[in-house]
Design a protein around this motif. Structure first.
Motif, short mmCIF file in Angstrom:
data_model
loop_
_atom_site.label_atom_id
_atom_site.label_comp_id
_atom_site.label_asym_id
_atom_site.label_seq_id
_atom_site.Cartn_x
_atom_site.Cartn_y
_atom_site.Cartn_z
N ARG A 150 34.95 -17.25 31.45
CA ARG A 150 34.94 -16.25 32.75
C ARG A 150 34.84 -16.89 34.06
NH1 ARG A 150 29.34 -12.60 32.50
NH2 ARG A 150 28.05 -14.56 32.61
N ASP A 151 34.42 -18.16 34.12
CA ASP A 151 34.42 -19.13 35.29
C ASP A 151 35.84 -19.32 35.62
OD1 ASP A 151 31.63 -18.59 35.64
OD2 ASP A 151 31.06 -20.49 34.84
N HIS A 152 36.62 -19.56 34.78
CA HIS A 152 38.08 -20.19 34.93
C HIS A 152 39.09 -19.16 34.65
CE1 HIS A 152 35.21 -23.51 34.23
NE2 HIS A 152 35.87 -23.96 35.41
N THR A 153 39.05 -18.10 34.12
CA THR A 153 40.09 -17.06 33.75
C THR A 153 40.79 -16.54 35.07
OG1 THR A 153 40.62 -15.17 32.36
CG2 THR A 153 38.86 -14.97 33.78
N TYR A 154 42.05 -16.10 34.85
CA TYR A 154 42.76 -15.51 35.86
C TYR A 154 42.66 -13.97 35.42
CZ TYR A 154 44.64 -19.96 37.39
OH TYR A 154 44.44 -21.04 37.85
N MET A 155 42.02 -13.42 34.44
CA MET A 155 42.25 -12.23 34.12
C MET A 155 41.25 -11.24 35.12
SD MET A 155 40.90 -10.29 30.82
CE MET A 155 41.97 -10.84 29.51
N THR A 156 41.68 -10.08 35.68
CA THR A 156 41.06 -9.35 36.48
C THR A 156 39.87 -8.37 35.84
OG1 THR A 156 42.55 -7.42 36.25
CG2 THR A 156 43.09 -9.23 37.92
N GLU A 157 39.28 -7.81 36.50
CA GLU A 157 38.07 -7.00 36.03
C GLU A 157 38.66 -5.71 35.35
OE1 GLU A 157 34.85 -6.09 38.72
OE2 GLU A 157 34.76 -8.14 39.25
N ASP A 158 39.78 -5.28 36.03
CA ASP A 158 40.80 -3.96 35.49
C ASP A 158 41.15 -4.36 34.22
OD1 ASP A 158 39.92 -2.29 37.45
OD2 ASP A 158 41.78 -2.70 38.71
N GLU A 159 41.70 -5.64 33.88
CA GLU A 159 42.52 -5.94 32.62
C GLU A 159 41.59 -6.35 31.46
OE1 GLU A 159 46.14 -8.70 34.67
OE2 GLU A 159 44.37 -9.62 34.18
N PHE A 160 40.38 -6.99 32.08
CA PHE A 160 39.16 -6.88 31.16
C PHE A 160 38.74 -5.66 30.58
CE2 PHE A 160 34.92 -7.35 29.55
CZ PHE A 160 35.13 -8.41 28.54
N ARG A 161 38.44 -4.79 31.44
CA ARG A 161 38.05 -3.24 30.93
C ARG A 161 39.14 -2.77 29.94
NH1 ARG A 161 38.53 -1.06 35.52
NH2 ARG A 161 40.31 0.40 35.25
N THR A 179 49.64 1.14 29.74
CA THR A 179 49.62 1.40 31.00
C THR A 179 48.09 0.65 31.64
OG1 THR A 179 48.28 3.40 30.71
CG2 THR A 179 50.39 3.72 31.24
N LEU A 180 47.71 0.46 32.71
CA LEU A 180 46.64 -0.26 33.34
C LEU A 180 46.33 0.47 34.46
CD1 LEU A 180 44.30 -2.63 33.32
CD2 LEU A 180 45.91 -3.71 34.57
N ASP A 181 45.44 1.28 34.39
CA ASP A 181 44.78 2.32 35.68
C ASP A 181 46.10 3.19 35.88
OD1 ASP A 181 42.35 1.27 35.65
OD2 ASP A 181 42.66 -0.38 37.25
N GLY A 182 46.70 3.66 34.95
CA GLY A 182 47.69 4.69 34.87
C GLY A 182 48.94 4.00 35.87
N GLU A 183 49.10 2.69 35.77
CA GLU A 183 50.46 2.11 36.36
C GLU A 183 51.04 1.27 34.92
OE1 GLU A 183 51.66 2.06 39.26
OE2 GLU A 183 50.29 3.20 39.95
#
Length: 153
Positions: free
Chosen positions: A58-69, A104-108
């Motif tokens: 998690r210190d190096h990932t490019y994943m966003t919090e929304d993607e992780f959720r 979808t991710l957050d409706g998108e």
């Protein structure tokens, strides 16, 4: 970039998988169905290997919090699998991927590139946890992984 999320519970490795399902893993005839290494890996994950690997990732990932959720909501963390490969004497892993129903991710709309990027980040998490298991938890003298103590004659 640091992903600001809590470390989820490690995958349980509930049941043995067919070793032939993993890339480059061939189970020898004398160890067919042997769950001892799998149980040891699950214990190591619980004892801190998962937390250490996840923290590094998690210190190096490019994943966003929304993607992780999204990953967490779809139970993908629980779908990680780790396996002791006796032929190569290392830890193999299988990173999860999205089912076809995730769109979808957050409706998108979730684009193919976004989906692929998330799955690549999950693969990186599996690689890091696998390395933590190999370097910090598996002792080459442990019989549970097919090694033998130096004290034996």
């Amino acid at each position: 970039m640091t992903l600001d999320v809590d470390i989820p519970e490690p995958p349980a490795l509930d049941g043995p998988q067919n070793p032939d399902d993993y890339d480059a893993v061939v189970e020898s005839d004398e160890r067919v169905g042997d769950n001892i290494p799998r149980e040891a890996l699950a214990l190591f994950l619980q004892e801190g290997a998962w937390d250490a690997g996840f923290d590094e990732w998690r210190d190096h990932t490019y994943m966003t919090e929304d993607e992780f959720r999204l990953v967490h909501e779809h139970g993908l963390i629980d779908e990680f699998d780790f396996y002791w490969n006796p032929a190569a004497e290392d830890v193999g892993y299988r990173a999860p991927s999205f089912s076809d129903g995730v769109s979808t991710l957050d409706g998108e709309p979730l684009g193919k590139g976004e989906r692929q990027g998330i799955e690549e980040e999950l693969d990186e998490l599996g690689r890091i946890v696998s390395e933590v298991l190999e370097t910090d938890y598996i002792h080459r003298g442990g019989e549970e992984f097919g090694f033998f103590s130096d004290d034996e004659d």
